[in-house]
Design a protein around this motif. Structure first.
Motif, PDB file in Angstrom:
ATOM      1  N   ARG A  22       0.832  -1.200   0.000  1.00 39.35           N
ATOM      2  CA  ARG A  22       0.000   0.000   0.000  1.00 39.35           C
ATOM      3  C   ARG A  22       0.869   1.254   0.000  1.00 39.35           C
ATOM      4  O   ARG A  22       1.984   1.245   0.538  1.00 39.35           O
ATOM      5  N   SER A  23       0.343   2.321  -0.579  1.00 37.81           N
ATOM      6  CA  SER A  23       1.035   3.605  -0.557  1.00 37.81           C
ATOM      7  C   SER A  23       0.551   4.485   0.588  1.00 37.81           C
ATOM      8  O   SER A  23       1.244   5.422   0.987  1.00 37.81           O
ATOM      9  N   TYR A  24      -0.657   4.203   1.107  1.00 37.60           N
ATOM     10  CA  TYR A  24      -1.238   5.030   2.158  1.00 37.60           C
ATOM     11  C   TYR A  24      -1.859   4.139   3.226  1.00 37.60           C
ATOM     12  O   TYR A  24      -2.120   2.952   2.998  1.00 37.60           O
ATOM     13  N   ILE A  25      -2.125   4.729   4.374  1.00 36.74           N
ATOM     14  CA  ILE A  25      -2.731   3.973   5.471  1.00 36.74           C
ATOM     15  C   ILE A  25      -4.067   3.402   5.038  1.00 36.74           C
ATOM     16  O   ILE A  25      -4.436   2.281   5.367  1.00 36.74           O
ATOM     17  N   VAL A  26      -4.827   4.181   4.263  1.00 43.17           N
ATOM     18  CA  VAL A  26      -6.097   3.708   3.744  1.00 43.17           C
ATOM     19  C   VAL A  26      -6.373   4.395   2.416  1.00 43.17           C
ATOM     20  O   VAL A  26      -6.006   5.547   2.215  1.00 43.17           O
ATOM     21  N   GLY A  27      -6.947   3.682   1.483  1.00 41.84           N
ATOM     22  CA  GLY A  27      -7.338   4.269   0.214  1.00 41.84           C
ATOM     23  C   GLY A  27      -6.175   4.477  -0.743  1.00 41.84           C
ATOM     24  O   GLY A  27      -5.098   3.895  -0.593  1.00 41.84           O
ATOM     25  N   TYR A  28      -6.420   5.363  -1.723  1.00 45.51           N
ATOM     26  CA  TYR A  28      -5.455   5.547  -2.803  1.00 45.51           C
ATOM     27  C   TYR A  28      -4.909   6.972  -2.873  1.00 45.51           C
ATOM     28  O   TYR A  28      -4.320   7.357  -3.883  1.00 45.51           O
ATOM     29  N   SER A  29      -5.093   7.758  -1.852  1.00 40.72           N
ATOM     30  CA  SER A  29      -4.539   9.103  -1.800  1.00 40.72           C
ATOM     31  C   SER A  29      -4.338   9.481  -0.335  1.00 40.72           C
ATOM     32  O   SER A  29      -4.954   8.888   0.559  1.00 40.72           O
ATOM     33  N   TYR A  50      12.702  -1.300   8.368  1.00 43.90           N
ATOM     34  CA  TYR A  50      11.312  -1.067   7.991  1.00 43.90           C
ATOM     35  C   TYR A  50      11.276  -0.294   6.656  1.00 43.90           C
ATOM     36  O   TYR A  50      10.884   0.884   6.608  1.00 43.90           O
ATOM     37  N   PRO A  51      11.687  -0.896   5.561  1.00 44.67           N
ATOM     38  CA  PRO A  51      11.798  -0.178   4.271  1.00 44.67           C
ATOM     39  C   PRO A  51      10.485   0.397   3.759  1.00 44.67           C
ATOM     40  O   PRO A  51      10.457   1.499   3.217  1.00 44.67           O
ATOM     41  N   HIS A  52       9.383  -0.332   3.929  1.00 45.88           N
ATOM     42  CA  HIS A  52       8.091   0.145   3.415  1.00 45.88           C
ATOM     43  C   HIS A  52       7.564   1.309   4.257  1.00 45.88           C
ATOM     44  O   HIS A  52       7.007   2.270   3.722  1.00 45.88           O
ATOM     45  N   ALA A  53       7.757   1.225   5.564  1.00 46.50           N
ATOM     46  CA  ALA A  53       7.341   2.317   6.449  1.00 46.50           C
ATOM     47  C   ALA A  53       8.181   3.562   6.177  1.00 46.50           C
ATOM     48  O   ALA A  53       7.677   4.688   6.178  1.00 46.50           O
TER      49      ALA A  53
END
Length: 229
Positions: A22-29, A50-53
């Motif tokens: 995912r790029s965001y905590i929730v949703g796409y923006s 933690y590379p993604h974080a």
């Protein structure tokens, strides 16, 4: 299970796992869910552990000037929801009767095509503004100051009419300045006039050719001086 505490290895591990796909905590923006989660961290997560974080943290940091305008309720503690954050959490006034799947989350709470189109327009405007900020200010147009000599046929040429003809040329990117008559001999005076041009809009060759078109007055033209602004 929520993220609970980003200051612990356990909390950061859950956050990193959640952001793997995912790029965001929730949703796409970006939304207030990202803002609250971002502020819960004291610093960027260790990119090695933690590379993604860490990637998410750097991305959200680029929206820091827009945090207040992002959708959602900034008063909510999204870090205690973690993966359970939904559209209902972000926008309770427009929450659906039954919780939607994450893939169907609509941060703008649109209920019909008209609202969806408006949400898309707003999103695109924000992206365009952000891109403009990143690219920096638009550079001013390149300009030059030119001194041009315009010679008449003889000493009987009406120099006032000659100058009026020259100044009658109006173009986008052309600004006429001061002028004076300069003796060249045998009672003949040439018109020396200053002009400012935008280099991309005005070609001096074309301008000189247009001035030469006043053939009742103009014998020839020369560029006496030229300097970039």
């Amino acid at each position: 299970m929520g993220f609970v505490d980003f200051l612990t290895d356990a909390g950061l591990t859950v956050l990193n796992s959640w952001l793997t796909t995912r790029s965001y905590i929730v949703g796409y923006s970006p939304s207030q869910a990202d803002v609250v989660s971002f502020k819960a961290l004291k610093e960027s997560p260790d990119a090695t552990k933690y590379p993604h974080a860490a990637r998410w943290y750097k991305h959200i940091a680029s929206y820091s000037e827009e945090f207040a305008t992002l959708p959602g309720d900034a008063s909510k503690d999204y870090t205690s929801y973690g993966p359970e954050v939904t559209a209902a959490t972000l926008n309770p006034a427009k929450a659906p009767a039954a919780e939607e799947d994450e893939d169907d989350v609509d941060l703008f709470g649109s209920d019909d095509e008209e609202e969806d189109a408006e949400a898309e327009r707003i999103r695109n405007e924000r992206l365009a503004e952000y891109k403009k900020k990143k690219e920096g200010k638009v550079k001013p147009a390149a300009k030059s100051v030119v001194t041009m000599d315009i010679k008449p046929w003889d000493d009987e040429t009406d120099m006032k009419a000659l100058e009026e003809s020259v100044r009658s040329i109006e173009k986008d990117g052309l600004l006429w300045g001061a002028s004076k008559l300069v003796p060249v001999g045998y009672g003949i005076k040439k018109l020396q006039i200053t002009l400012v041009i935008e280099d991309d809009k005005i070609g001096l060759d074309d301008l000189q050719e247009e001035i030469a078109g006043f053939e009742d007055y103009v014998q020839s033209t020369d560029i006496a001086a030229m300097q970039k602004l």
